[in-house]
Design an enzyme around this catalytic site. Sequence first.
Site, PDB file in Angstrom:
ATOM      1  N   LYS A  22       0.771  -1.163  -0.097  1.00  0.00           N
ATOM      2  CA  LYS A  22       0.062  -0.037  -0.193  1.00  0.00           C
ATOM      3  C   LYS A  22       0.788   1.290   0.024  1.00  0.00           C
ATOM      4  O   LYS A  22       0.681   2.365  -0.679  1.00  0.00           O
ATOM      5  CB  LYS A  22      -0.855  -0.050   1.312  1.00  0.00           C
ATOM      6  CG  LYS A  22      -1.578   1.428   1.431  1.00  0.00           C
ATOM      7  CD  LYS A  22      -2.344   1.169   2.724  1.00  0.00           C
ATOM      8  CE  LYS A  22      -1.873   1.690   4.250  1.00  0.00           C
ATOM      9  NZ  LYS A  22      -1.199   3.219   4.249  1.00  0.00           N
ATOM     10  N   ASN A  23       1.876   1.299   0.967  1.00  0.00           N
ATOM     11  CA  ASN A  23       2.660   2.491   1.071  1.00  0.00           C
ATOM     12  C   ASN A  23       3.468   2.584  -0.065  1.00  0.00           C
ATOM     13  O   ASN A  23       4.197   4.086  -0.229  1.00  0.00           O
ATOM     14  CB  ASN A  23       3.423   2.503   2.221  1.00  0.00           C
ATOM     15  CG  ASN A  23       2.415   2.658   3.595  1.00  0.00           C
ATOM     16  OD1 ASN A  23       1.159   3.005   3.360  1.00  0.00           O
ATOM     17  ND2 ASN A  23       2.945   2.606   4.860  1.00  0.00           N
ATOM     18  N   CYS A 117      -4.486  12.118  13.430  1.00  0.00           N
ATOM     19  CA  CYS A 117      -5.133  11.264  12.982  1.00  0.00           C
ATOM     20  C   CYS A 117      -4.992  10.334  14.557  1.00  0.00           C
ATOM     21  O   CYS A 117      -4.585  10.802  15.520  1.00  0.00           O
ATOM     22  CB  CYS A 117      -4.703  10.202  12.042  1.00  0.00           C
ATOM     23  SG  CYS A 117      -3.124   9.794  12.238  1.00  0.00           S
ATOM     24  N   ARG A 122       1.014  14.345  13.751  1.00  0.00           N
ATOM     25  CA  ARG A 122       1.782  14.150  12.412  1.00  0.00           C
ATOM     26  C   ARG A 122       1.864  15.013  11.527  1.00  0.00           C
ATOM     27  O   ARG A 122       1.293  15.492  10.810  1.00  0.00           O
ATOM     28  CB  ARG A 122       0.889  12.876  11.644  1.00  0.00           C
ATOM     29  CG  ARG A 122       0.853  11.710  12.297  1.00  0.00           C
ATOM     30  CD  ARG A 122       0.120  10.565  11.705  1.00  0.00           C
ATOM     31  NE  ARG A 122       1.025   9.961  10.600  1.00  0.00           N
ATOM     32  CZ  ARG A 122       0.423   8.944   9.981  1.00  0.00           C
ATOM     33  NH1 ARG A 122      -0.688   8.409  10.104  1.00  0.00           N
ATOM     34  NH2 ARG A 122       1.187   8.555   8.985  1.00  0.00           N
ATOM     35  N   PRO A 123       2.947  15.896  12.098  1.00  0.00           N
ATOM     36  CA  PRO A 123       3.092  17.316  11.365  1.00  0.00           C
ATOM     37  C   PRO A 123       3.429  17.064   9.857  1.00  0.00           C
ATOM     38  O   PRO A 123       3.897  16.117   9.468  1.00  0.00           O
ATOM     39  CB  PRO A 123       4.224  17.835  12.214  1.00  0.00           C
ATOM     40  CG  PRO A 123       5.023  16.629  12.900  1.00  0.00           C
ATOM     41  CD  PRO A 123       3.879  15.787  13.004  1.00  0.00           C
ATOM     42  N   ILE A 124       3.692  18.177   9.181  1.00  0.00           N
ATOM     43  CA  ILE A 124       4.132  18.099   7.735  1.00  0.00           C
ATOM     44  C   ILE A 124       5.255  19.197   7.542  1.00  0.00           C
ATOM     45  O   ILE A 124       5.592  19.538   6.355  1.00  0.00           O
ATOM     46  CB  ILE A 124       2.998  18.279   6.716  1.00  0.00           C
ATOM     47  CG1 ILE A 124       2.265  19.472   6.893  1.00  0.00           C
ATOM     48  CG2 ILE A 124       2.137  17.002   6.373  1.00  0.00           C
ATOM     49  CD1 ILE A 124       1.584  19.861   5.450  1.00  0.00           C
ATOM     50  N   LEU A 126       8.306  18.910   7.522  1.00  0.00           N
ATOM     51  CA  LEU A 126       9.531  18.808   6.590  1.00  0.00           C
ATOM     52  C   LEU A 126       8.960  18.768   4.994  1.00  0.00           C
ATOM     53  O   LEU A 126       9.900  19.089   4.198  1.00  0.00           O
ATOM     54  CB  LEU A 126       9.899  17.269   6.970  1.00  0.00           C
ATOM     55  CG  LEU A 126      10.547  17.302   8.328  1.00  0.00           C
ATOM     56  CD1 LEU A 126      10.809  15.618   8.821  1.00  0.00           C
ATOM     57  CD2 LEU A 126      11.830  17.757   8.587  1.00  0.00           C
ATOM     58  N   ASP A 308       4.845   0.565  12.024  1.00  0.00           N
ATOM     59  CA  ASP A 308       3.580  -0.256  11.582  1.00  0.00           C
ATOM     60  C   ASP A 308       3.494  -1.597  12.044  1.00  0.00           C
ATOM     61  O   ASP A 308       2.575  -2.224  11.863  1.00  0.00           O
ATOM     62  CB  ASP A 308       3.438   0.268  10.112  1.00  0.00           C
ATOM     63  CG  ASP A 308       3.160   1.435   9.678  1.00  0.00           C
ATOM     64  OD1 ASP A 308       2.749   2.283  10.720  1.00  0.00           O
ATOM     65  OD2 ASP A 308       3.192   1.750   8.647  1.00  0.00           O
ATOM     66  N   VAL A 330       8.826   6.438  16.902  1.00  0.00           N
ATOM     67  CA  VAL A 330       8.370   7.148  15.822  1.00  0.00           C
ATOM     68  C   VAL A 330       7.044   7.884  15.882  1.00  0.00           C
ATOM     69  O   VAL A 330       7.003   9.077  15.769  1.00  0.00           O
ATOM     70  CB  VAL A 330       8.479   6.194  14.501  1.00  0.00           C
ATOM     71  CG1 VAL A 330       8.099   6.948  13.221  1.00  0.00           C
ATOM     72  CG2 VAL A 330       9.492   5.477  14.452  1.00  0.00           C
ATOM     73  N   ARG A 400      -8.763  -0.171   5.086  1.00  0.00           N
ATOM     74  CA  ARG A 400      -7.904   0.853   4.489  1.00  0.00           C
ATOM     75  C   ARG A 400      -6.570   0.183   3.816  1.00  0.00           C
ATOM     76  O   ARG A 400      -5.991   0.711   2.829  1.00  0.00           O
ATOM     77  CB  ARG A 400      -7.564   1.846   5.288  1.00  0.00           C
ATOM     78  CG  ARG A 400      -8.645   3.106   5.631  1.00  0.00           C
ATOM     79  CD  ARG A 400      -8.017   4.084   6.737  1.00  0.00           C
ATOM     80  NE  ARG A 400      -6.732   4.139   6.025  1.00  0.00           N
ATOM     81  CZ  ARG A 400      -5.538   4.368   6.959  1.00  0.00           C
ATOM     82  NH1 ARG A 400      -5.918   4.428   8.315  1.00  0.00           N
ATOM     83  NH2 ARG A 400      -4.306   4.610   6.492  1.00  0.00           N
TER      84      ARG A 400
END
Length: 421
Positions: A22-23, A117, A122-124, A126, A308, A330, A400
């Site tokens: 998926k990823n 979530c 979960r920042p963005i 970067l 995960d 993480v 998902r």
Amino acid sequence: MEKLIVKGGTRLEGTIPTSGCKNAVLPIAVAAAILGDGVSVLHNVPNLTDVNTLCAVLEGLGATTKLKNSTLYIEPINHLEYEAPYELVRKMRASIYVLGPLVAKLGKAKVSFPGGCAIGPRPIDLHIRGLEHLGADVTVQQGYIYAQAERLTGTEMYLMGQHGPSVGATANIMMAATLAKGTTVIRGAAREAHISDLAHFLNAMGADIEGIGTSVLTIRGVKHLHGTEHSVISDDIEAGTFMVAGAITNGDVYVEGITERQLPAVSEKLVEAGVELDWDNNGVRVTTPRELRGIDVTTEPFPGFPTDMQAQIMGLLCLASGTSVISENVHTDRFIHAAELNRMGADIMLDGSKAVITGVSKLSGAPVMASDLRAGAVLVAAGMAAAGETVVSRVYHIDRGYESLEEKLNNIGANITRVND
Ligand code: UD1
């Protein structure tokens, strides 16, 4: 809403196949739809809600997508829209992958800022910092990220955050840099296999990326990328989940379509806990000849133990003798599943980013709730090992990221039924 009813006390025995990753599919489909100038054909694509959601985002931008029999056809966008609205992005954080490619291709992008979530804020930062390094002007207004640059320009950057490399930021910036002017060097890049798969795909489209699989990626910008055909790698986390499912049911399972190099830390930790793994070229046989013992696990970026797989190994360690400590480095507050496992009779205590698990001799079935994708998987696995019946609600989390989970498990001895409320 759908639920899974898991009858406990089953033993898994037989071969279980691994689907496509998926990823890896998510960024590869974005690259194909936005960066490519021709049709791309992707093989080994799992039929998952996340893949369908991403396809809806890409269709919203003007692409045409068709998923049939594990093959995803993507016709890129002739008249590309530069806006990814909240209604689509809120359904899946990975929609942020469109940001870098849109700026690279169109010179501008307006993408809804993804929300938090169940596994943390979960920042963005970067992703934004990387684009700014490439010369984009980025602002956040009214819940949207606006980015623009006439043409991105290659540069050297260090893309590491306080929790290490970022998979998402590495993918986003690598995709953007393929069409930048000049050479980009990303230091502190994520090394996960799905990042390498994306890089190989981009190279097959005509990009020039070196250092694949290492923490330093060198990307020489090109003017155009073309469509191509690619077979997506197998899903390490799905395979790891099946390995845990085999071990927790004291089964004898062959997980097909995975290699040891995709799961180095998971393999090492399972063996340390007493699971026997017999690898060959096409998969691994999982058996548990002796009593499981408690171990310590620390999640880290690849090649460390993946976050995960944290929920799944926690489920297994609930039934191991002695005490285990899991340190989540993480996504530091990713522990909602611990309370659900405790409802099934586990003994887990949380202390900040650590979970202390005292082994119990048995779990018992209970009504439980999946809080995220991997949390859902561990509840199914624990349910198979527990005495009695476990009812897992919020199954949409599982859908998902796991293709036909109950069919695959039922084929090798599980007893799982999907019901509607
Ligand atoms: C991806 C995976 C997710 C997995 C995670 C870590 C996809 C679609 N999702 O998520 O399943 O759990 O990698 O292996 O591939 N961070 C920052 N700033 C940023 C970005 C991230 O501080 O701009 C932090 C995160 O909060 C986290 C760490 O970096 O602590 C790693 O996150 P990242 O690798 O970016 O995760 P995702 O790409 O979102």
